[in-house]
Enzyme design. Sequence first.
Site, PDB file in Angstrom:
ATOM      1  N   THR A  27       0.827  -1.215   0.000  1.00 31.15           N
ATOM      2  CA  THR A  27       0.000   0.000   0.000  1.00 31.15           C
ATOM      3  C   THR A  27       0.860   1.263   0.000  1.00 31.15           C
ATOM      4  OG1 THR A  27      -0.228  -0.248   2.398  1.00 31.15           O
ATOM      5  CG2 THR A  27      -2.078  -0.982   1.060  1.00 31.15           C
ATOM      6  N   ARG A  35      -9.174  -5.023   1.652  1.00 30.61           N
ATOM      7  CA  ARG A  35     -10.146  -5.083   2.744  1.00 30.61           C
ATOM      8  C   ARG A  35     -10.228  -3.842   3.616  1.00 30.61           C
ATOM      9  NH1 ARG A  35      -8.755  -9.937   1.287  1.00 30.61           N
ATOM     10  NH2 ARG A  35     -10.392 -11.516   1.173  1.00 30.61           N
ATOM     11  N   HIS A 120       0.254 -16.295  -4.247  1.00 29.81           N
ATOM     12  CA  HIS A 120      -0.890 -16.014  -5.130  1.00 29.81           C
ATOM     13  C   HIS A 120      -0.479 -15.711  -6.564  1.00 29.81           C
ATOM     14  CE1 HIS A 120      -3.268 -14.904  -1.242  1.00 29.81           C
ATOM     15  NE2 HIS A 120      -3.213 -16.199  -1.453  1.00 29.81           N
ATOM     16  N   ILE A 230       4.598  -0.998   7.817  1.00 27.74           N
ATOM     17  CA  ILE A 230       5.775  -1.852   7.613  1.00 27.74           C
ATOM     18  C   ILE A 230       7.000  -1.000   7.298  1.00 27.74           C
ATOM     19  CG2 ILE A 230       6.658  -3.900   6.436  1.00 27.74           C
ATOM     20  CD1 ILE A 230       4.065  -4.430   7.655  1.00 27.74           C
TER      21      ILE A 230
END
Length: 238
Positions: A27, A35, A120, A230
């Site tokens: 992000t 979400r 993924h 982070i």
Amino acid sequence: MNGIETLHQWMQESERVVFFGGAGVSTESGIPDFRSTDGLYNQQYDYPPEQILSHTFFMRWPEEFFRFYRDKMLAPSAKPNKAHRALAKLEEQGKLTAVITQNIDGLHQMAGSKKVLELHGSVHRNYCMRCHKFHSMEEILHSEGVPRCSCGGIIKPDVVLYEEGLDQQVLQESVDQIRRADMLIIGGTSLTVYPAAGLLDYYTGNRLVLINKTATARDGLANLVINESIGKALEGFL
């Protein structure tokens, strides 16, 4: 000693550190998560994103799938942030043995990380469903409608859609890395998506670090919880 100081001390004392990250790692590079309050799942489309990003939807309405995919899932201008660069540096120093990621953006590799396990898949890999020829993200981005290979087959992104299973080899290697880790750092994930969230159950050490802006369902299991971005938590390793 505060949380970030403890993180640095544990890093010095550890020999096999594994990082497991989710959407919150990207992000800060401008890639929206799914979400959060302004994430993809809370925006309005003709169909819910979970439905569009399903195997059934892809097979049935590929044109609609690719319209959403190009618009919302590809971020060609995104660049690695402090977290990506710090993790690459820790690997270079021999501290970090692997990055396990739920992200599909390839930013860890762009920052210089070599051992990246992509649970993924990746937007940078695309294959013809007929002849299996490789195609780049740029080809998908600059195509119109349903992208097709020169053989006529539909090109499918190598990303795990809903209703599809994870790559068993990648999953097993992730489990092995976590089992052998003496320190496990989990960052930027709410730990609600399975089977990925279940990976931390394979960690048997006593240096489980959870870094997330908000509380997660597994905070009670952690040896250290840092409620911070982070990038902020890891920038000291740059």
